[in-house]
Structure formats: structure tokens, C-alpha cells
Scaffold this active site. Structure first.
Site, PDB file in Angstrom:
ATOM      1  CG  HIS A  44      68.515  -1.197 -69.397  1.00 16.42           C
ATOM      2  ND1 HIS A  44      68.452  -0.569 -70.553  1.00 16.42           N
ATOM      3  CD2 HIS A  44      67.868  -2.411 -69.713  1.00 16.42           C
ATOM      4  CE1 HIS A  44      67.996  -1.035 -71.482  1.00 16.42           C
ATOM      5  NE2 HIS A  44      67.601  -2.209 -70.836  1.00 16.42           N
ATOM      6  CD  GLU A  45      67.872  -5.397 -67.753  1.00 19.49           C
ATOM      7  OE1 GLU A  45      66.509  -5.796 -67.931  1.00 19.49           O
ATOM      8  OE2 GLU A  45      68.761  -5.439 -68.526  1.00 19.49           O
ATOM      9  CB  CYS A  82      66.948  -2.211 -75.060  1.00 19.17           C
ATOM     10  SG  CYS A  82      65.477  -3.348 -74.065  1.00 19.17           S
ATOM     11  CG  HIS A  85      63.309  -3.253 -69.350  1.00 15.21           C
ATOM     12  ND1 HIS A  85      62.458  -3.006 -70.487  1.00 15.21           N
ATOM     13  CD2 HIS A  85      64.333  -3.465 -69.725  1.00 15.21           C
ATOM     14  CE1 HIS A  85      63.294  -2.934 -71.663  1.00 15.21           C
ATOM     15  NE2 HIS A  85      64.626  -3.371 -71.058  1.00 15.21           N
TER      16      HIS A  85
END
Length: 179
Positions: free
Chosen positions: A146-147, A104, A150
């Protein structure tokens, strides 16, 4: 997430927000204004992602607590996927669970084996307000998950358990960017 190619972009490179900054640990707000400021943010996200050699970047990773992410990421067949999503919703994460190395840009120099599904679908909008649906498999599915994490205030480190989590927390405590 991290990667390598650096195509040209018109945005400005912004400083990355690092683990520990409050903007990374809370849910981001929906975008309500699809005007020039949003388009400029998307360009800045691409410029910052390319400068950092990433494959994806969420708005809160540059200090903006809004639901936007960009990507330029290959799948497992080495097909390049390039785009952005505003107000994304992860509508499917399924298939086979695969543990793979994940890094990351907000945790520079670190990575850990994280379990993710090998298929994901994200729905949302582009910067003009038009609906988009993005399908990902393999590494690209990992990137989408993953995004999306966030924007909910989570990092890949939140998925770790047991000795992997303890080892990763120790690595974070020794990282040069940790206050």
C-alpha cells in the site's frame, strides 16, 4: 493505512493530503540528501501517522513528493513492525492473493476490498543512508504494498475493478472531504 496505538514521537503533525491532490497522483522523486531535513520528515510522518491512528504513511500524504514511508504495523501473528524506508523498491510481492479491507488516511472514512499478495519484500535505506530490507507477511505485507503504491502515485482505489470500483467512486463523490 489506519490502525490504533499512539506511541510518543518528536515530530510535528502535518495536514494530510487528500485524494485529488496532484502530489498523490504522480511518482515521487528519489531522496538524494540524507541530512537533518530527511530525519525531521521521518519524525513528522510518524507523528502524523499516530495522530491519524494509521499503520503506515507515505511522504506524499503530507504533501512531500519524495520516496519515503513509515510504518507501525502488525502482521497476521500480531507481531509489531516499526520503521521507515527511504527510496524503497518492492523487490517481491508473491504468495497467496488475498482480498481484504483496505483504508487510507488520504481517503478518510472509506475502505474497499483490495487484492494483495500475502508476502512482500521492500529494499531501501534508513534516514542515515544505511541499506535496509523489510520482509512482510499478512497484514504487514499489505501495508508495505500500500505505502509503496503511494510513492508511485497510486492509491488502493486504483486496484479496484468493475462494480467495486463503481461503488467506491460513488462513495468518494459523496465523501464530506471531496471538493
Amino acid at each position: 493505512m489506519r490502525h490504533g496505538s499512539i506511541p510518543g514521537t518528536h515530530g510535528r503533525v502535518r495536514p494530510l493530503t487528500l485524494l485529488g491532490d496532484p502530489v498523490l497522483h504522480g511518482p515521487c522523486a528519489d531522496v538524494t540528501d540524507f541530512g537533518p531535513e530527511l530525519s525531521a520528515l521521518v519524525e513528522d510522518l510518524f507523528a502524523t501517522m499516530y495522530a491519524a491512528e494509521g499503520v503506515g504513511l507515505a511522504a506524499n500524504q503530507v504533501g512531500e513528493g519524495v520516496r519515503v514511508f513509515v510504518y507501525d504495523c502488525p502482521d497476521d501473528e500480531d507481531v509489531r513492525h516499526l520503521g521507515h524506508v527511504v527510496n524503497p523498491r518492492l523487490v517481491a510481492a508473491d504468495g497467496v492473493v488475498v482480498r481484504g479491507p483496505e483504508g487510507c488516511l488520504s481517503l478518510p472514512g472509506l475502505e474497499a476490498g483490495v487484492e494483495r499478495y500475502d508476502h512482500a519484500v521492500v529494499e531501501g535505506f534508513n534516514a542515515a543512508g544505511d541499506p535496509v530490507t523489510v520482509h512482510g507477511t499478512g497484514f504487514f505485507a499489505r501495508c508495505l504494498q500500500h505505502e509503496h503504491d503511494h510513492l508511485a502515485g497510486h492509491t488502493y482505489a486504483d486496484h479496484l475493478k468493475g462494480w467495486r470500483k463503481r461503488r467506491h467512486l460513488h462513495q468518494i463523490s459523496r465523501a464530506p472531504w471531496t471538493p
